[in-house]
Design a protein around this motif. Structure first.
Motif, PDB file in Angstrom:
ATOM      1  N   LEU A 100       3.517  14.861  -5.472  1.00  0.00           N
ATOM      2  CA  LEU A 100       3.380  15.163  -6.716  1.00  0.00           C
ATOM      3  C   LEU A 100       4.677  15.100  -7.531  1.00  0.00           C
ATOM      4  O   LEU A 100       4.826  15.143  -8.767  1.00  0.00           O
ATOM      5  CB  LEU A 100       2.798  16.867  -7.070  1.00  0.00           C
ATOM      6  N   LYS A 101       6.004  14.842  -6.719  1.00  0.00           N
ATOM      7  CA  LYS A 101       7.210  14.497  -7.241  1.00  0.00           C
ATOM      8  C   LYS A 101       7.702  13.257  -7.028  1.00  0.00           C
ATOM      9  O   LYS A 101       8.768  12.731  -7.457  1.00  0.00           O
ATOM     10  CB  LYS A 101       8.274  15.301  -6.267  1.00  0.00           C
ATOM     11  N   VAL A 102       6.928  12.170  -6.385  1.00  0.00           N
ATOM     12  CA  VAL A 102       7.008  10.845  -6.360  1.00  0.00           C
ATOM     13  C   VAL A 102       6.870  10.120  -7.904  1.00  0.00           C
ATOM     14  O   VAL A 102       6.000  10.420  -8.638  1.00  0.00           O
ATOM     15  CB  VAL A 102       5.889  10.021  -5.598  1.00  0.00           C
ATOM     16  N   THR A 103       8.200   9.428  -8.259  1.00  0.00           N
ATOM     17  CA  THR A 103       8.278   8.546  -9.554  1.00  0.00           C
ATOM     18  C   THR A 103       8.535   7.189  -9.205  1.00  0.00           C
ATOM     19  O   THR A 103       9.140   7.031  -8.102  1.00  0.00           O
ATOM     20  CB  THR A 103       9.140   9.392 -10.435  1.00  0.00           C
ATOM     21  N   PRO A 104       8.540   6.368 -10.104  1.00  0.00           N
ATOM     22  CA  PRO A 104       9.169   5.058  -9.894  1.00  0.00           C
ATOM     23  C   PRO A 104      10.688   4.920  -9.592  1.00  0.00           C
ATOM     24  O   PRO A 104      11.134   3.968  -9.136  1.00  0.00           O
ATOM     25  CB  PRO A 104       8.642   4.383 -11.261  1.00  0.00           C
ATOM     26  N   SER A 105      11.315   5.989 -10.229  1.00  0.00           N
ATOM     27  CA  SER A 105      12.618   5.929  -9.922  1.00  0.00           C
ATOM     28  C   SER A 105      13.168   6.626  -8.667  1.00  0.00           C
ATOM     29  O   SER A 105      14.095   6.285  -8.232  1.00  0.00           O
ATOM     30  CB  SER A 105      13.412   7.006 -11.071  1.00  0.00           C
ATOM     31  N   ASN A 106      12.487   7.672  -8.130  1.00  0.00           N
ATOM     32  CA  ASN A 106      12.789   8.131  -6.795  1.00  0.00           C
ATOM     33  C   ASN A 106      12.190   7.378  -5.595  1.00  0.00           C
ATOM     34  O   ASN A 106      12.466   7.555  -4.467  1.00  0.00           O
ATOM     35  CB  ASN A 106      12.587   9.537  -6.710  1.00  0.00           C
ATOM     36  N   VAL A 107      11.224   6.741  -5.996  1.00  0.00           N
ATOM     37  CA  VAL A 107      10.427   5.734  -4.808  1.00  0.00           C
ATOM     38  C   VAL A 107      10.198   4.503  -5.427  1.00  0.00           C
ATOM     39  O   VAL A 107       9.018   4.303  -5.972  1.00  0.00           O
ATOM     40  CB  VAL A 107       9.168   6.410  -4.406  1.00  0.00           C
ATOM     41  N   PRO A 108      11.280   3.701  -5.626  1.00  0.00           N
ATOM     42  CA  PRO A 108      11.038   2.468  -6.370  1.00  0.00           C
ATOM     43  C   PRO A 108      10.469   1.211  -5.673  1.00  0.00           C
ATOM     44  O   PRO A 108      10.408   0.315  -6.211  1.00  0.00           O
ATOM     45  CB  PRO A 108      12.802   2.015  -6.606  1.00  0.00           C
TER      46      PRO A 108
ATOM     47  N   VAL B 126       0.722  -1.222  -0.005  1.00  0.00           N
ATOM     48  CA  VAL B 126      -0.071  -0.019  -0.074  1.00  0.00           C
ATOM     49  C   VAL B 126       0.874   1.292  -0.021  1.00  0.00           C
ATOM     50  O   VAL B 126       1.934   1.364   0.684  1.00  0.00           O
ATOM     51  CB  VAL B 126      -0.928  -0.086   0.998  1.00  0.00           C
ATOM     52  N   MET B 127       0.482   2.235  -0.732  1.00  0.00           N
ATOM     53  CA  MET B 127       0.868   3.583  -0.581  1.00  0.00           C
ATOM     54  C   MET B 127      -0.049   4.516   0.102  1.00  0.00           C
ATOM     55  O   MET B 127      -1.282   4.440  -0.043  1.00  0.00           O
ATOM     56  CB  MET B 127       1.295   4.250  -2.098  1.00  0.00           C
ATOM     57  N   GLU B 128       0.466   5.149   1.115  1.00  0.00           N
ATOM     58  CA  GLU B 128      -0.353   6.219   1.710  1.00  0.00           C
ATOM     59  C   GLU B 128       0.357   7.485   1.449  1.00  0.00           C
ATOM     60  O   GLU B 128       1.538   7.651   1.866  1.00  0.00           O
ATOM     61  CB  GLU B 128      -0.256   5.879   3.407  1.00  0.00           C
ATOM     62  N   VAL B 129      -0.382   8.597   1.192  1.00  0.00           N
ATOM     63  CA  VAL B 129       0.019   9.876   0.874  1.00  0.00           C
ATOM     64  C   VAL B 129      -0.654  10.928   1.950  1.00  0.00           C
ATOM     65  O   VAL B 129      -1.554  10.742   2.341  1.00  0.00           O
ATOM     66  CB  VAL B 129      -0.475  10.495  -0.501  1.00  0.00           C
ATOM     67  N   GLY B 130       0.231  11.521   2.723  1.00  0.00           N
ATOM     68  CA  GLY B 130      -0.341  12.392   3.757  1.00  0.00           C
ATOM     69  C   GLY B 130      -0.673  11.621   5.256  1.00  0.00           C
ATOM     70  O   GLY B 130      -1.627  11.742   5.638  1.00  0.00           O
ATOM     71  N   PRO B 131       0.211  10.821   5.551  1.00  0.00           N
ATOM     72  CA  PRO B 131       0.079   9.985   6.746  1.00  0.00           C
ATOM     73  C   PRO B 131      -0.293  10.767   7.934  1.00  0.00           C
ATOM     74  O   PRO B 131      -1.050  10.271   9.098  1.00  0.00           O
ATOM     75  CB  PRO B 131       1.051   9.037   6.992  1.00  0.00           C
ATOM     76  N   GLY B 132       0.223  11.906   8.158  1.00  0.00           N
ATOM     77  CA  GLY B 132       0.077  12.841   9.317  1.00  0.00           C
ATOM     78  C   GLY B 132       0.620  12.223  10.384  1.00  0.00           C
ATOM     79  O   GLY B 132       1.791  11.798  10.366  1.00  0.00           O
ATOM     80  N   LEU B 133      -0.180  12.234  11.519  1.00  0.00           N
ATOM     81  CA  LEU B 133       0.334  11.682  12.891  1.00  0.00           C
ATOM     82  C   LEU B 133       0.137  10.043  12.945  1.00  0.00           C
ATOM     83  O   LEU B 133       0.689   9.285  14.073  1.00  0.00           O
ATOM     84  CB  LEU B 133      -0.438  12.352  13.749  1.00  0.00           C
ATOM     85  N   GLY B 134      -0.390   9.366  11.869  1.00  0.00           N
ATOM     86  CA  GLY B 134      -0.621   7.980  11.873  1.00  0.00           C
ATOM     87  C   GLY B 134      -1.902   7.268  11.935  1.00  0.00           C
ATOM     88  O   GLY B 134      -1.816   6.051  12.147  1.00  0.00           O
ATOM     89  N   SER B 135      -2.771   8.095  12.215  1.00  0.00           N
ATOM     90  CA  SER B 135      -4.204   7.425  12.440  1.00  0.00           C
ATOM     91  C   SER B 135      -4.544   6.339  11.343  1.00  0.00           C
ATOM     92  O   SER B 135      -4.605   5.011  11.619  1.00  0.00           O
ATOM     93  CB  SER B 135      -5.323   8.284  12.446  1.00  0.00           C
ATOM     94  N   LEU B 136      -4.496   6.538  10.151  1.00  0.00           N
ATOM     95  CA  LEU B 136      -4.680   5.513   9.086  1.00  0.00           C
ATOM     96  C   LEU B 136      -3.575   4.722   8.818  1.00  0.00           C
ATOM     97  O   LEU B 136      -3.611   3.453   8.396  1.00  0.00           O
ATOM     98  CB  LEU B 136      -4.895   6.509   7.693  1.00  0.00           C
ATOM     99  N   THR B 137      -2.266   5.270   9.047  1.00  0.00           N
ATOM    100  CA  THR B 137      -1.343   4.234   9.046  1.00  0.00           C
ATOM    101  C   THR B 137      -1.399   2.979   9.692  1.00  0.00           C
ATOM    102  O   THR B 137      -1.236   1.913   9.316  1.00  0.00           O
ATOM    103  CB  THR B 137       0.121   5.143   9.479  1.00  0.00           C
ATOM    104  N   LEU B 138      -1.762   3.406  11.097  1.00  0.00           N
ATOM    105  CA  LEU B 138      -1.856   2.266  11.978  1.00  0.00           C
ATOM    106  C   LEU B 138      -2.904   1.071  11.525  1.00  0.00           C
ATOM    107  O   LEU B 138      -2.904  -0.063  11.706  1.00  0.00           O
ATOM    108  CB  LEU B 138      -2.261   2.698  13.493  1.00  0.00           C
ATOM    109  N   ALA B 139      -4.190   1.650  10.911  1.00  0.00           N
ATOM    110  CA  ALA B 139      -5.152   0.954  10.520  1.00  0.00           C
ATOM    111  C   ALA B 139      -4.851   0.098   9.403  1.00  0.00           C
ATOM    112  O   ALA B 139      -5.280  -1.118   9.277  1.00  0.00           O
ATOM    113  CB  ALA B 139      -6.295   1.781  10.239  1.00  0.00           C
ATOM    114  N   ILE B 140      -3.953   0.506   8.675  1.00  0.00           N
ATOM    115  CA  ILE B 140      -3.431  -0.263   7.373  1.00  0.00           C
ATOM    116  C   ILE B 140      -2.559  -1.245   7.707  1.00  0.00           C
ATOM    117  O   ILE B 140      -2.680  -2.465   7.436  1.00  0.00           O
ATOM    118  CB  ILE B 140      -2.828   0.737   6.429  1.00  0.00           C
TER     119      ILE B 140
END
Length: 292
Positions: A110-118, A53-67
């Motif tokens: 908006l700057k994430v690409t397959p090369s800089n986040v492989p 999974v990719m999460e964008v904008g996890p903040g303090l981690g609420s959704l992160t922990l649920a994932i």
């Protein structure tokens, strides 16, 4: 699954106070303080232990922990350096058994690409699950879909009005450029509304969940199989919606010859807001064939 303690309002405020973090309008930050809401998002996303999974904008981690609770592997993309630095500590504190399945990338989505986040390059498919900042939700979704061919589904929480635009159908008041461009890649549906009280700070707007599934390459519904380039189709979409009240003939008179409308079987007195993605593709293809 890894059962753990999900973040509530007291947890969110404590972590923010410890780190000297305040939600900022600059990054569109509204932190979810309700465990039930993040579990609903994960349930609607239909992710499990074998998913990446990719999460964008996890903040303090609420959704992160649920994932992470599902057993999935997660790459979280966070633009705000203090939040990116804090997130692994939060997972270590509340769900230590899941810490090895988390990687945090401090970067503008908006700057994430397959090369800089492989991280996803070896995956046949991956899913985006996120509570997206309202002001950049649409650009983030369209950019990631363009750059990652293996991003085959997403479940995002966005402003209710944005959700309505993303899932709108032709002829409706909110149907516009985002609606058609997203339809180039697959199908989007609104799968539930979210109230303001689950956030800190509470926003001035309601939110909604959008579920998207990408067309398979061999799906007969896939517009990308019609022999015309995405750039050409998107240019027509942009021009058609630049002045919504104009007819197609008036809006596209500098770029689309009259014969193209006839060849595509499209009445030039219609407006762009009435065309499906398939009709935009047909018109773009007719233009391409006339140029050949």
């Amino acid at each position: 699954m890894t059962q753990g303690h999900l973040l509530g309002a007291a947890d969110i405020r404590r972590i923010a106070a410890q780190e000297g973090i305040s939600p900022t309008k600059k990054f569109g930050q509204n932190f979810v303080i309700d465990p039930g809401t993040v579990r609903k998002i994960v349930r609607e996303a239909q992710i499990g232990a074998n998913d990446h999974v990719m999460e964008v904008g996890p903040g303090l981690g609420s959704l992160t922990l649920a994932i992470l609770e599902t057993g999935a592997t997660l790459t979280a993309v966070e633009i705000d350096p203090p939040l990116a630095e804090r997130l692994p500590q939060t997972v270590e504190e509340f769900m230590p058994d899941a810490a090895a399945r988390l990687r945090v990338v401090n970067m503008d989505a908006l700057k994430v690409t397959p090369s800089n986040v492989p991280d996803f390059n070896d995956d046949a498919r991956f899913t985006l699950v996120a509570n997206l900042p309202y002001n950049v939700a649409t650009p983030i979704l369209l950019t990631l879909l363009e750059r990652f061919n293996n991003l085959d589904a997403f479940l995002v929480m966005v402003q209710k009005e944005v959700a309505e635009r993303l899932s709108a159908t032709p002829g409706t008041k909110v149907y516009g450029t985002p609606s058609v461009k997203l339809a180039w890649y697959g199908e989007a549906h609104n799968v539930g509304n979210i109230g303001r009280n689950v956030f800190w700070p509470a926003p001035n707007v309601d939110s909604a969940l959008v579920r998207f599934e990408r067309y398979a390459a061999d799906d007969p519904r896939n517009p990308q199989n019609r022999g015309v380039e995405r750039e050409r189709v998107f240019a027509l979409i942009d021009a058609s919606f630049s002045q919504r009240r104009k007819t197609l003939h008036a809006a596209l008179k500098k770029t689309v010859p009259a014969q193209a409308f006839e060849n595509a079987g499209i009445d030039p007195t219609r407006r762009g807001e009435t065309l499906t993605i398939d009709e935009f593709v047909a018109l773009a293809k007719a233009c391409k064939e006339l140029e050949a």
